[in-house]
Design a protein around this motif. Structure first.
Motif, mmCIF file in Angstrom:
data_model
loop_
_atom_site.group_PDB
_atom_site.id
_atom_site.type_symbol
_atom_site.label_atom_id
_atom_site.label_comp_id
_atom_site.label_asym_id
_atom_site.label_seq_id
_atom_site.Cartn_x
_atom_site.Cartn_y
_atom_site.Cartn_z
ATOM 1 N N ALA A 211 0.812 -1.207 0.000
ATOM 2 C CA ALA A 211 0.000 0.000 0.000
ATOM 3 C C ALA A 211 0.851 1.264 0.000
ATOM 4 N N HIS A 212 2.131 1.169 0.295
ATOM 5 C CA HIS A 212 2.985 2.343 0.290
ATOM 6 C C HIS A 212 4.126 2.132 -0.696
ATOM 7 N N ALA A 213 4.635 3.201 -1.232
ATOM 8 C CA ALA A 213 5.706 3.098 -2.224
ATOM 9 C C ALA A 213 6.977 3.710 -1.661
ATOM 10 N N SER A 214 7.923 2.858 -1.323
ATOM 11 C CA SER A 214 9.218 3.345 -0.877
ATOM 12 C C SER A 214 10.208 3.136 -2.003
ATOM 13 N N ASP A 215 11.427 3.635 -1.825
ATOM 14 C CA ASP A 215 12.439 3.499 -2.865
ATOM 15 C C ASP A 215 12.626 2.034 -3.233
ATOM 16 N N GLY A 216 12.690 1.784 -4.525
ATOM 17 C CA GLY A 216 12.968 0.443 -4.990
ATOM 18 C C GLY A 216 11.753 -0.377 -5.335
ATOM 19 N N GLU A 217 10.548 0.035 -4.946
ATOM 20 C CA GLU A 217 9.363 -0.754 -5.252
ATOM 21 C C GLU A 217 8.948 -0.601 -6.699
ATOM 22 N N LEU A 218 9.185 0.571 -7.255
ATOM 23 C CA LEU A 218 8.867 0.812 -8.650
ATOM 24 C C LEU A 218 10.126 1.140 -9.421
ATOM 25 N N LEU A 219 10.198 0.622 -10.626
ATOM 26 C CA LEU A 219 11.253 0.998 -11.553
ATOM 27 C C LEU A 219 10.577 1.908 -12.568
ATOM 28 N N MET A 220 11.107 3.109 -12.739
ATOM 29 C CA MET A 220 10.435 4.078 -13.597
ATOM 30 C C MET A 220 11.465 4.909 -14.346
ATOM 31 N N VAL A 221 11.187 5.138 -15.640
ATOM 32 C CA VAL A 221 12.010 6.046 -16.439
ATOM 33 C C VAL A 221 11.108 6.918 -17.289
ATOM 34 N N ARG A 222 11.641 8.067 -17.654
ATOM 35 C CA ARG A 222 10.977 8.984 -18.576
ATOM 36 C C ARG A 222 11.833 9.012 -19.836
ATOM 37 N N SER A 223 11.176 8.869 -20.976
ATOM 38 C CA SER A 223 11.860 8.900 -22.258
ATOM 39 C C SER A 223 11.428 10.139 -23.037
ATOM 40 N N ASP A 224 12.366 10.737 -23.766
ATOM 41 C CA ASP A 224 12.042 11.866 -24.634
ATOM 42 C C ASP A 224 11.327 11.415 -25.907
ATOM 43 N N LEU A 225 11.299 10.107 -26.125
ATOM 44 C CA LEU A 225 10.660 9.586 -27.330
ATOM 45 C C LEU A 225 9.146 9.731 -27.243
ATOM 46 N N GLU A 226 8.537 9.937 -28.401
ATOM 47 C CA GLU A 226 7.087 9.905 -28.440
ATOM 48 C C GLU A 226 6.643 8.459 -28.246
ATOM 49 N N PHE A 227 5.382 8.292 -27.889
ATOM 50 C CA PHE A 227 4.873 6.978 -27.514
ATOM 51 C C PHE A 227 5.182 5.864 -28.522
ATOM 52 N N PRO A 228 4.879 6.017 -29.809
ATOM 53 C CA PRO A 228 5.144 4.910 -30.741
ATOM 54 C C PRO A 228 6.619 4.520 -30.804
ATOM 55 N N GLU A 229 7.499 5.516 -30.786
ATOM 56 C CA GLU A 229 8.935 5.229 -30.835
ATOM 57 C C GLU A 229 9.412 4.574 -29.538
#
Length: 150
Positions: free
Chosen positions: A17-35
């Motif tokens: 129920a809580h999100a601490s460091d390491g529970e989610l792996l997440m990145v942001r990409s400069d690419l548009e969705f299809p790419e």
């Protein structure tokens, strides 16, 4: 945005129920969705995984007020390895294959996954922990590859 992340966490099978460091792996990409989707598929294959399914989740999100079709959950795995694990531990069925949520946000694309190593807390078999740690390493590498793609 907070509501969207909650939905994606559920889709990625985050069980706490809580999100601490390491529970989610997440990145942001400069690419548009299809790419970004194409880069994700390429990175998954390069790491020896197979995409078993790509699920659209925009129908449920549309009901919540979102107006886009750029939300997917990508199911990946190594079929033979998963079958062996499920034979020994059928309780793993809800957690396999691994899931990566990918969605567009403005001009970027975000990829989110539950950290597979968290499963070792629920399934303390040393042979499974080795698999979960390898999956975590692969997931980080896959996501980084998408983030760094041109």
């Amino acid at each position: 945005m907070k509501r969207l992340l909650q939905v994606l966490m559920m889709l990625a099978a985050v069980s706490s129920a809580h999100a601490s460091d390491g529970e989610l792996l997440m990145v942001r990409s400069d690419l548009e969705f299809p790419e970004a989707m194409s880069a994700l598929q390429e990175a998954v294959t390069e790491h020896g995984y197979t995409i078993s399914r790509v699920q659209r989740v925009d129908i449920g999100l549309t009901a919540m007020g979102y107006k886009t079709d750029k939300y997917r959950v990508v199911f990946i795995g190594k079929h033979e390895q998963q079958e062996m694990m499920i034979k020994r531990h059928p309780e793993l069925i809800p957690y396999l294959p691994i899931k990566i949520a990918i969605f567009a946000e403005a001009d970027d694309t975000i990829l989110v996954a539950a950290n597979p190593v968290l499963l070792s807390e629920f399934f303390p078999d040393p042979s499974l922990e080795k698999y979960f740690r390898r999956c975590e390493s692969d997931m980080r590498s896959i996501l980084l590859k998408v983030q760094e793609a041109d």
